[in-house]
Structures are given as C-alpha cells and as structure tokens.
Design a protein around this motif. Structure first.
Motif, short mmCIF file in Angstrom:
data_model
loop_
_atom_site.label_atom_id
_atom_site.label_comp_id
_atom_site.label_asym_id
_atom_site.label_seq_id
_atom_site.Cartn_x
_atom_site.Cartn_y
_atom_site.Cartn_z
N GLU A 46 0.81 -1.22 0.00
CA GLU A 46 0.00 0.00 0.00
C GLU A 46 0.84 1.27 0.00
N GLY A 47 2.16 1.13 -0.04
CA GLY A 47 3.04 2.28 0.08
C GLY A 47 3.33 2.54 1.55
N VAL A 48 4.08 3.60 1.82
CA VAL A 48 4.47 3.92 3.19
C VAL A 48 4.14 5.38 3.46
N GLU A 49 3.40 5.63 4.53
CA GLU A 49 3.06 6.99 4.89
C GLU A 49 4.11 7.57 5.83
N LEU A 50 4.16 8.88 5.88
CA LEU A 50 5.14 9.58 6.70
C LEU A 50 5.02 9.20 8.17
N ASP A 51 3.80 9.06 8.67
CA ASP A 51 3.60 8.68 10.08
C ASP A 51 4.20 7.31 10.39
N ALA A 54 7.89 7.72 10.73
CA ALA A 54 8.23 8.37 12.00
C ALA A 54 8.14 7.38 13.16
N GLU A 55 7.07 6.58 13.20
CA GLU A 55 6.91 5.58 14.26
C GLU A 55 8.04 4.56 14.21
N LEU A 56 8.34 4.09 13.02
CA LEU A 56 9.41 3.10 12.87
C LEU A 56 10.76 3.70 13.24
N SER A 57 10.99 4.95 12.89
CA SER A 57 12.24 5.62 13.24
C SER A 57 12.43 5.66 14.75
N ARG A 58 11.37 5.97 15.48
CA ARG A 58 11.47 5.99 16.96
C ARG A 58 11.77 4.59 17.50
N ALA A 59 11.10 3.57 16.97
CA ALA A 59 11.34 2.20 17.43
C ALA A 59 12.77 1.75 17.13
N ILE A 60 13.25 2.07 15.94
CA ILE A 60 14.62 1.71 15.56
C ILE A 60 15.63 2.44 16.44
N SER A 61 15.39 3.71 16.67
CA SER A 61 16.29 4.51 17.50
C SER A 61 16.40 3.92 18.91
N GLU A 62 15.27 3.54 19.49
CA GLU A 62 15.28 2.93 20.82
C GLU A 62 16.07 1.63 20.82
N LYS A 63 15.85 0.80 19.78
CA LYS A 63 16.53 -0.49 19.69
C LYS A 63 18.05 -0.29 19.54
N LEU A 64 18.43 0.66 18.70
CA LEU A 64 19.86 0.92 18.50
C LEU A 64 20.52 1.47 19.75
N GLU A 72 30.34 3.34 18.74
CA GLU A 72 30.36 4.36 19.79
C GLU A 72 30.10 5.77 19.27
N GLY A 73 30.37 6.03 18.02
CA GLY A 73 30.27 7.39 17.48
C GLY A 73 28.84 7.83 17.23
N GLU A 74 28.71 9.11 16.88
CA GLU A 74 27.40 9.66 16.55
C GLU A 74 26.97 9.17 15.17
N TYR A 75 25.66 9.09 14.98
CA TYR A 75 25.13 8.70 13.67
C TYR A 75 23.79 9.39 13.44
N VAL A 76 23.44 9.47 12.18
CA VAL A 76 22.14 10.01 11.76
C VAL A 76 21.32 8.83 11.24
N LEU A 77 20.06 8.77 11.67
CA LEU A 77 19.15 7.71 11.23
C LEU A 77 18.12 8.29 10.27
N GLU A 78 18.00 7.69 9.09
CA GLU A 78 16.98 8.09 8.12
C GLU A 78 16.12 6.86 7.82
N VAL A 79 14.80 7.01 7.96
CA VAL A 79 13.87 5.94 7.62
C VAL A 79 12.95 6.51 6.55
N SER A 80 12.90 5.83 5.39
CA SER A 80 12.06 6.37 4.30
C SER A 80 11.59 5.25 3.38
N SER A 81 10.72 5.64 2.46
CA SER A 81 10.27 4.72 1.41
C SER A 81 11.27 4.79 0.27
N PRO A 82 11.23 3.82 -0.65
CA PRO A 82 12.24 3.77 -1.70
C PRO A 82 12.15 4.87 -2.74
N GLY A 83 11.04 5.52 -2.88
CA GLY A 83 10.92 6.55 -3.90
C GLY A 83 10.48 5.97 -5.22
#
Length: 168
Positions: A46-51, A54-64, A72-83
């Motif tokens: 059905e595709g992927v909505e922005l919400d 965002a929800e998945l990004s929070r869950a992934i961030s918590e898990k990581l 140990e270093g800083e990182y940026v997390l991006e969660v998106s659809s393939p385009g």
C-alpha cells in the motif's frame, strides 16, 4: 562466524519493520563527515506513509540505543520509502508496480532492447505488458520473462491518475 554490520543491523531491525507490516528493502551504512549515516528503506503493498516512517524511526532509535550495532560514534538515522525511481529487483517490486509505466533494459541474450511499457499482470515467470502505440497506433501486448530483464525502473508519469482517483 563474523557478519557484516549491515547483516547484523538487518537481523536487529527486520523484526521491528515486520511488526509494522512493512518490508525491509535496504539498509545502507555510510559516513557523513564525522558522523555515521544509517539509511533504512521500507515499503509495503500500500506504500508507506510519513507517520509510519516516523513511528518506525522511533522504534529503531530505541533499539539501536540498547545495542552497540552502530558503534560508539554519533550517527544520523533516516527511515524512508524507496521513492518512485528505485530499481525493480524483486518479484514484489513488479507486483507493486502493476498498472505503472516501466522502463526495461533487456539482457543481451534477449536482444538488449529498451522497452517502455505498462505492467498489466505479473506471474512467477514474467510480465504481461502493454507497449504504448506511437503516432496514433494502437498499444500492443508483449510478454517479457524475468530472466530476460537486465534492469527495470518505474517511469514517473506526471499526468497519471492515482488508483484512489480512479476508484472515486
């Protein structure tokens, strides 16, 4: 047995992605200056909505945060659809592109032609296509086997009617 960071991340993140009824399409780990960059690409029929991203990004961030998977270093997390312009590489990609215009580069053994056509149906062996007519000619049907496809990508159509518009 050692696994790469990407394989380790896939094992860690796949259950989170599947819990949201999404498919994990790609994990990309790279550097962005002094920081790491973790790009997680997800999709669904059905595709992927922005919400959902965002929800998945929070869950992934918590898990990581609970693990040392990103080091140990800083990182940026991006969660998106393939385009819209991502390559079609798996059977499910073609199924999701049914009704869409695609550009296929055929393998040399199949003539090496480039074909632009609309996907009508997808089965286990290949695609049934409608090749648009040129200069007032009628469209023609064509069958292409998956084994004959070297590359495939959805063509962006600016005047394409959305499925939701057609159903209304």
């Amino acid at each position: 047995m050692s696994t790469t960071q990407s394989d380790r991340l896939r094992g860690l993140l796949e259950p989170l992605v599947h819990a949201k009824d999404l498919d994990l399409e790609e994990i990309e780990v790279s550097r962005a200056g002094r920081r790491g960059l973790l790009r997680v690409i997800v999709d669904s029929d059905e595709g992927v909505e922005l919400d959902a991203c965002a929800e998945l990004s929070r869950a992934i961030s918590e898990k990581l945060d609970e693990t040392d998977a990103m080091g140990e270093g800083e990182y940026v997390l991006e969660v998106s659809s393939p385009g819209a312009d991502r390559p079609l590489t798996q059977h499910r990609h073609y199924v999701r592109a049914t009704g869409r215009l695609v550009k296929l580069q055929l393998a040399e053994a199949a003539g090496g032609d480039e074909v632009i056509a609309r996907i009508l149906t997808v089965d286990d062996e290949g695609l049934d296509l409608e090749v648009p007519g040129v200069k007032g000619r009628k469209p023609t049907a064509r069958r292409v086997a998956f084994a004959d496809i070297a590359k495939a990508r959805v063509e962006i159509e600016f005047n394409r009617k959305d499925k939701k518009e057609e159903e209304a």
